[in-house]
Enzyme design. Structure first.
Site, PDB file in Angstrom:
ATOM      1  NE  ARG A 122     -17.146   0.412  28.174  1.00 20.91           N
ATOM      2  CZ  ARG A 122     -17.922   0.715  29.216  1.00 20.91           C
ATOM      3  NH1 ARG A 122     -18.167   1.981  29.525  1.00 20.91           N
ATOM      4  NH2 ARG A 122     -18.454  -0.242  29.944  1.00 20.91           N
ATOM      5  CE  LYS A 144       0.961  -4.613  15.032  1.00 25.13           C
ATOM      6  NZ  LYS A 144       2.014  -5.586  14.674  1.00 25.13           N
ATOM      7  CD  GLU A 186      11.848  -2.756  14.739  1.00 26.69           C
ATOM      8  OE1 GLU A 186      11.449  -2.769  13.553  1.00 26.69           O
ATOM      9  OE2 GLU A 186      11.363  -3.485  15.627  1.00 26.69           O
ATOM     10  CE  LYS A 228       4.459   0.758  12.850  1.00 29.88           C
ATOM     11  NZ  LYS A 228       5.013   0.323  14.137  1.00 29.88           N
ATOM     12  CD  GLU A 238       0.357  -7.678  12.287  1.00 34.38           C
ATOM     13  OE1 GLU A 238       0.438  -8.829  12.706  1.00 34.38           O
ATOM     14  OE2 GLU A 238       1.010  -6.727  12.749  1.00 34.38           O
ATOM     15  NE  ARG A 242       0.533  -2.147  12.110  1.00 31.24           N
ATOM     16  CZ  ARG A 242       0.078  -1.230  12.944  1.00 31.24           C
ATOM     17  NH1 ARG A 242      -1.143  -0.751  12.791  1.00 31.24           N
ATOM     18  NH2 ARG A 242       0.831  -0.790  13.930  1.00 31.24           N
ATOM     19  CG  ASN A 246       5.160  -8.300  12.542  1.00 27.87           C
ATOM     20  OD1 ASN A 246       5.551  -7.666  13.511  1.00 27.87           O
ATOM     21  ND2 ASN A 246       3.878  -8.442  12.247  1.00 27.87           N
ATOM     22  CG  HIS A 249       9.357  -8.258  14.376  1.00 28.42           C
ATOM     23  ND1 HIS A 249      10.049  -7.591  13.384  1.00 28.42           N
ATOM     24  CD2 HIS A 249       9.115  -7.338  15.347  1.00 28.42           C
ATOM     25  CE1 HIS A 249      10.212  -6.320  13.753  1.00 28.42           C
ATOM     26  NE2 HIS A 249       9.662  -6.154  14.936  1.00 28.42           N
ATOM     27  CG  HIS A 253       8.312 -11.766  18.627  1.00 33.55           C
ATOM     28  ND1 HIS A 253       7.124 -11.520  18.001  1.00 33.55           N
ATOM     29  CD2 HIS A 253       8.860 -10.552  18.875  1.00 33.55           C
ATOM     30  CE1 HIS A 253       6.948 -10.217  17.879  1.00 33.55           C
ATOM     31  NE2 HIS A 253       7.987  -9.601  18.392  1.00 33.55           N
ATOM     32  CG  HIS A 267      12.106  -5.567  19.880  1.00 31.56           C
ATOM     33  ND1 HIS A 267      11.452  -6.767  19.680  1.00 31.56           N
ATOM     34  CD2 HIS A 267      11.685  -4.740  18.888  1.00 31.56           C
ATOM     35  CE1 HIS A 267      10.657  -6.664  18.616  1.00 31.56           C
ATOM     36  NE2 HIS A 267      10.781  -5.449  18.123  1.00 31.56           N
TER      37      HIS A 267
END
Length: 368
Positions: A122, A144, A186, A228, A238, A242, A246, A249, A253, A267
């Site tokens: 956990r 993330k 990026e 960031k 997010e 946040r 993206n 993105h 994606h 990417h």
């Protein structure tokens, strides 16, 4: 030449250390986090061949023992099976909650190992040692973690902050030009979304940065991480700001899904193409100057980067099919796709108020 950026999340603050020779200093920097002098490292075969010995030597110098699991390189590793492999290996190593797991690699390893650390017992602590430019400026910071499924990219995961990030600029020298420039996609994104002066700086210093100028590389990584970190502290999970990270993105994606998450499109290459298309869409909606998309593409081309879907090898689906692929994006809220658009370079915002037909027009033109 070492810079430190703090990610000041209450109760989960950590430092991102950026500079040269950090692998050899890993032991002294990680030792304060340890309850016992041992760590578990997970890497991929390519990265381990290049950098594992240096990392383990740095750890040994501080009396820290380590074991390492190496996985196959590439986006295809970021899956359920690899997650199970990581978790069961860490359990075999008897990793406890007080131990540290090290993710040594690019974005795939960072995301996968971070997720394994998040679910193991956990939640155990982990350290990111990103070895690609993309991972240093983006995926290693912010917590993330996750894997890809047949439904899309990063749809299964957790927010799990690292305890430390060591961004060793020296390891970037081992990247292929293509991989380095993918990461640069990026870097450019940060200037486009919130710092016009940084984009100006990149236009002037990008070539030196690509050619290996260490000072320029430290400066670019530091500014990207600063931006960031500021956004993550405001919006860790997010819910609002946040999503600005993206930029590009949503388009990216869809192209990644269309190319099967393969080497046809890295990417960061997809992010660069996506940023150009986001500015096309913004200009078509009258949000930014018509010159802005041209300026974005001019800089990307000057750096030798992909700027359009037609730069992707092989066939792509049509505009309607690509838009359907966007529908699996994490930014869908109540069935509405959110876009990150721009009022100009350095001034991005999030909106769901984008006519479907306008998006299709942009895609049709881009594919022509």
């Amino acid at each position: 030449m070492t810079e430190t950026v703090s990610v000041d999340l209450p109760g989960r603050a950590y430092d991102v250390v950026i500079g040269q020779g950090l692998l050899s200093q890993a032991g002294t920097r990680i030792a304060p986090l340890l309850r016992r002098p041992r760590v578990a490292i997970i890497s991929d075969e390519t990265v381990a061949a290049l950098h594992l010995d240096a990392l383990q030597a740095g750890l040994n110098a501080s009396g820290i023992t380590s074991e390492c699991l190496t996985l196959a390189p590439g986006e295809g590793t970021k899956n359920w099976q690899a997650l199970q492999t990581c978790v069961e290996w860490l359990l075999d190593q008897r990793v406890e909650r007080g131990d540290i797991v090290i993710a040594l690699g690019g974005g795939v390893i960072g995301d996968l190992v971070g997720f394994a650390a998040a679910v193991l017992r956990r939640g155990v602590r982990f350290v990111q040692i990103p070895t690609s430019l993309l991972a240093q400026v983006d995926s290693s910071v912010g917590g993330k973690t996750g894997i890809n499924t047949r439904h899309g990219k990063n749809l299964v995961g957790a927010f799990h902050q690292p305890s430390l990030v060591l961004a060793d600029i020296d390891v970037l020298a081992t990247l292929t030009p293509r991989d380095f420039l993918a990461g640069y996609g990026e870097v450019v994104k940060y200037g486009l979304l919130g710092d016009a002066a940084f984009f100006d700086w990149l236009e002037q210093n990008g070539p030196a940065l690509a050619a290996g100028d260490a000072q320029a590389r430290v400066a670019a990584v530091r500014r990207s991480v600063e931006m960031k970190a500021e956004i993550v502290v405001r919006d860790e999970t997010e819910q609002g700001d946040r999503a600005l990270l993206n930029l590009g993105h949503t388009f990216c994606h869809a192209f990644e899904a269309a190319t099967g998450y393969s080497d046809r499109l890295l990417h960061g290459e997809g992010v660069a193409i996506g940023c150009a298309l986001a500015f096309d869409l913004s200009a078509r909606l009258g949000l930014c100057a018509q010159e802005d998309p041209s300026r974005v593409r001019a800089h990307l081309r000057a750096m030798g980067m992909k700027t359009d879907p037609t730069d992707i090898d092989g066939d792509l689906p049509d505009a309607e099919a690509l838009l359907d692929l966007m529908g699996q994006d994490k930014k869908v809220v109540e069935g509405q796709l959110r876009f990150i658009l721009a009022r100009g370079i350095g001034d991005a915002f999030v909106t769901a108020d984008v006519p479907r037909e306008t998006v299709l027009d942009v895609l049709r033109d881009a594919l022509a």
